[in-house]
Design a protein around this motif. Sequence first.
Motif, mmCIF file in Angstrom:
data_model
loop_
_atom_site.group_PDB
_atom_site.id
_atom_site.type_symbol
_atom_site.label_atom_id
_atom_site.label_comp_id
_atom_site.label_asym_id
_atom_site.label_seq_id
_atom_site.Cartn_x
_atom_site.Cartn_y
_atom_site.Cartn_z
ATOM 1 N N TYR A 234 78.456 88.763 -3.515
ATOM 2 C CA TYR A 234 77.607 87.566 -3.516
ATOM 3 C C TYR A 234 77.523 86.945 -4.897
ATOM 4 C CZ TYR A 234 73.240 84.955 -3.875
ATOM 5 O OH TYR A 234 72.298 83.993 -4.162
ATOM 6 N N TYR A 235 77.318 87.755 -5.919
ATOM 7 C CA TYR A 235 77.174 87.210 -7.275
ATOM 8 C C TYR A 235 78.502 86.660 -7.801
ATOM 9 C CZ TYR A 235 72.440 89.010 -7.579
ATOM 10 O OH TYR A 235 71.087 89.233 -7.370
ATOM 11 N N VAL A 236 79.610 87.279 -7.409
ATOM 12 C CA VAL A 236 80.911 86.732 -7.825
ATOM 13 C C VAL A 236 81.144 85.372 -7.175
ATOM 14 C CG1 VAL A 236 83.405 87.074 -7.687
ATOM 15 C CG2 VAL A 236 81.916 88.995 -8.288
ATOM 16 N N ALA A 237 80.871 85.269 -5.866
ATOM 17 C CA ALA A 237 81.031 83.992 -5.174
ATOM 18 C C ALA A 237 80.047 82.956 -5.692
ATOM 19 C CB ALA A 237 80.851 84.198 -3.668
ATOM 20 N N LEU A 238 78.829 83.393 -6.017
ATOM 21 C CA LEU A 238 77.839 82.466 -6.561
ATOM 22 C C LEU A 238 78.293 81.880 -7.889
ATOM 23 C CD1 LEU A 238 74.972 81.211 -6.415
ATOM 24 C CD2 LEU A 238 74.139 83.272 -7.599
ATOM 25 N N ALA A 239 78.852 82.730 -8.750
ATOM 26 C CA ALA A 239 79.326 82.244 -10.052
ATOM 27 C C ALA A 239 80.488 81.271 -9.880
ATOM 28 C CB ALA A 239 79.746 83.426 -10.931
ATOM 29 N N TRP A 240 81.402 81.575 -8.970
ATOM 30 C CA TRP A 240 82.561 80.701 -8.786
ATOM 31 C C TRP A 240 82.160 79.358 -8.180
ATOM 32 C CZ3 TRP A 240 87.536 80.570 -10.250
ATOM 33 C CH2 TRP A 240 88.363 79.647 -9.612
ATOM 34 N N THR A 241 81.418 79.392 -7.098
ATOM 35 C CA THR A 241 81.036 78.139 -6.431
ATOM 36 C C THR A 241 80.119 77.292 -7.309
ATOM 37 O OG1 THR A 241 79.229 79.316 -5.303
ATOM 38 C CG2 THR A 241 81.322 79.102 -4.120
ATOM 39 N N SER A 242 79.259 77.935 -8.098
ATOM 40 C CA SER A 242 78.368 77.179 -8.974
ATOM 41 C C SER A 242 79.139 76.474 -10.078
ATOM 42 C CB SER A 242 77.313 78.111 -9.581
ATOM 43 O OG SER A 242 76.507 78.684 -8.581
ATOM 44 N N SER A 243 80.080 77.189 -10.698
ATOM 45 C CA SER A 243 80.876 76.557 -11.758
ATOM 46 C C SER A 243 81.753 75.443 -11.204
ATOM 47 C CB SER A 243 81.743 77.613 -12.461
ATOM 48 O OG SER A 243 82.622 78.231 -11.525
ATOM 49 N N ALA A 244 82.316 75.653 -10.006
ATOM 50 C CA ALA A 244 83.143 74.610 -9.397
ATOM 51 C C ALA A 244 82.305 73.379 -9.043
ATOM 52 C CB ALA A 244 83.838 75.160 -8.150
ATOM 53 N N LEU A 245 81.101 73.610 -8.525
ATOM 54 C CA LEU A 245 80.240 72.485 -8.172
ATOM 55 C C LEU A 245 79.766 71.737 -9.410
ATOM 56 C CD1 LEU A 245 78.777 70.939 -5.914
ATOM 57 C CD2 LEU A 245 76.874 72.545 -6.166
ATOM 58 N N MET A 246 79.466 72.465 -10.468
ATOM 59 C CA MET A 246 79.056 71.805 -11.711
ATOM 60 C C MET A 246 80.178 70.923 -12.250
ATOM 61 S SD MET A 246 77.032 74.924 -13.605
ATOM 62 C CE MET A 246 76.899 74.006 -15.129
ATOM 63 N N TYR A 247 81.390 71.431 -12.244
ATOM 64 C CA TYR A 247 82.523 70.636 -12.717
ATOM 65 C C TYR A 247 82.721 69.414 -11.836
ATOM 66 C CZ TYR A 247 87.247 69.577 -14.352
ATOM 67 O OH TYR A 247 88.347 68.954 -14.881
ATOM 68 N N PHE A 248 82.603 69.586 -10.526
ATOM 69 C CA PHE A 248 82.758 68.469 -9.594
ATOM 70 C C PHE A 248 81.679 67.408 -9.803
ATOM 71 C CE2 PHE A 248 81.583 66.466 -5.576
ATOM 72 C CZ PHE A 248 82.791 65.929 -5.165
ATOM 73 N N ALA A 282 73.705 71.058 -14.063
ATOM 74 C CA ALA A 282 73.162 72.365 -14.417
ATOM 75 C C ALA A 282 72.077 72.826 -13.454
ATOM 76 C CB ALA A 282 72.603 72.324 -15.847
ATOM 77 N N PHE A 283 71.478 71.894 -12.730
ATOM 78 C CA PHE A 283 70.414 72.249 -11.792
ATOM 79 C C PHE A 283 70.947 72.818 -10.485
ATOM 80 C CE2 PHE A 283 66.581 71.044 -9.203
ATOM 81 C CZ PHE A 283 65.704 71.853 -9.904
ATOM 82 N N GLN A 284 72.224 72.598 -10.195
ATOM 83 C CA GLN A 284 72.791 73.036 -8.923
ATOM 84 C C GLN A 284 72.795 74.562 -8.745
ATOM 85 O OE1 GLN A 284 73.481 70.648 -6.630
ATOM 86 N NE2 GLN A 284 72.766 69.240 -8.216
ATOM 87 N N PRO A 285 73.258 75.348 -9.726
ATOM 88 C CA PRO A 285 73.251 76.808 -9.523
ATOM 89 C C PRO A 285 71.867 77.379 -9.281
ATOM 90 C CG PRO A 285 74.640 76.221 -11.384
ATOM 91 C CD PRO A 285 73.886 74.988 -11.008
ATOM 92 N N LEU A 286 70.835 76.798 -9.889
ATOM 93 C CA LEU A 286 69.486 77.303 -9.687
ATOM 94 C C LEU A 286 69.036 77.113 -8.236
ATOM 95 C CD1 LEU A 286 67.803 75.972 -12.963
ATOM 96 C CD2 LEU A 286 68.754 78.246 -12.517
ATOM 97 N N ILE A 287 69.349 75.942 -7.677
ATOM 98 C CA ILE A 287 68.968 75.696 -6.281
ATOM 99 C C ILE A 287 69.762 76.596 -5.341
ATOM 100 C CG2 ILE A 287 68.798 73.936 -4.488
ATOM 101 C CD1 ILE A 287 68.554 71.843 -6.593
ATOM 102 N N ILE A 288 71.056 76.761 -5.617
ATOM 103 C CA ILE A 288 71.885 77.611 -4.760
ATOM 104 C C ILE A 288 71.347 79.037 -4.755
ATOM 105 C CG2 ILE A 288 74.189 78.589 -4.479
ATOM 106 C CD1 ILE A 288 75.352 76.024 -5.551
ATOM 107 N N TYR A 289 71.017 79.560 -5.935
ATOM 108 C CA TYR A 289 70.508 80.921 -6.004
ATOM 109 C C TYR A 289 69.145 81.040 -5.322
ATOM 110 C CZ TYR A 289 68.616 85.218 -7.968
ATOM 111 O OH TYR A 289 68.038 86.459 -8.117
#
Length: 297
Positions: A234-248, A282-289
Motif C-alpha cells: 500500500y505505501y509503495v503504491a501510495l508513493a508512486w501514485t502520489s508522485s505521478a499525480l503531483m507531476y500531472f 502537494a495537497f493531493q497525497p495528503l487527501i489520498i492518504y
Amino acid sequence: MAYHSGYGAHGSKHRARAAPDPPPLFDDTSGGYSSQPGGYPASGADVAFSVNHLLGDPMANVAMAYGSSIASHGKDMVHKELHRFVSVSKLKYFFAVDTAYVAKKLGLLVFPYTHQNWEVQYSHDVPLPPRQDLNAPDLYIPTMAFITYVLLAGMALGIQKRSPPLFSPEVLGLCASTALVWVVMEVLALLLGLYLATVRSDLSTFHLLAYSGYKYVGMILSVLTGLLFGSDGYYVALAWTSSALMYFIVRSLRTAALGPDSMGGPVPRQRLQLYLTLGAAAFQPLIIYWLTFHLVR
C-alpha cells in the motif's frame, strides 16, 4: 250440495284477491343507469361515446390546450433555471470520451513522466473534446473512479476481520460523502486562490473538478495493492501514485493557468500562480492518504 258448491266458489274468489305490496324501504335510484340487469352502468360502447363526446367539446379542447401550454412553459422555465447554474453544453464537453481516450488517460495518470506536450489543442478558438485531445480534462474518469472507490471501500471494510464488523450500509454513504466534501473543499480553495492571484485563464469549475477527481484513480490503485500485498504494498503504491499525480497536476495546471497571456505579467503575480499550482499538487497525497489508510490493515 248446491250450497257446498256455492261456498267453494265464494272461497275461491276470496283467495284470488292478492294483498297489496309493502312500500319499498329505499327509493329506486337505478333509473339514472341504463336498463341493464343489476343496475350497472352502460356498456363499453356507451362509455366510449361519452369520452368522444367530451373530447369533441370545444371547452374541453381549450382546457387541454391551456394545460399543455402551461406544461411547456414550466419545462422552459426549468431548463432556463438549470442553464443559469449548469451549462449543459459545457457539461457534455467533459463527457465526450471514448474507450481509446480513457485507456490513454489512465496510462498518463499512472505514468506521466514521458509525456511531452501538455497544451490543450484548439480548433477555431474552441478546445477539442477529450476524445480528440489527450490533454483535455474530462469528468467521466473522475465520476467512474469515485463510484469505484466507494464500492471498493465497502469491500475493503467488509473483509477486515474485526469485531464488531466495520461494514454496514451506512458506511458506503459515509465514504461517499466524506470523499465528496474533500473534493468540494479543494475546488473552493482553488477558486479562491485563482481569484486572489488574479489569474486570467480558461479554468472553470468543471476543469478544477476534473483535475481534483483524478486522485480517485491513485486511491483505487493504492487500496487494491494494499489488499493484495499488505501495508507495505500500500505505501509503495501510495508513493508512486502520489508522485505521478503531483507531476500531472503541476504540468496540467501550470500550462492552463500560466498561459501565454500571463507570461508577460508581473513577476510577483507569476510567482503566486506558480505557488498556487504547487500547493494544489502537494495537497493531493495528503487527501489520498487520509481517505485510504483506514481501508488497509
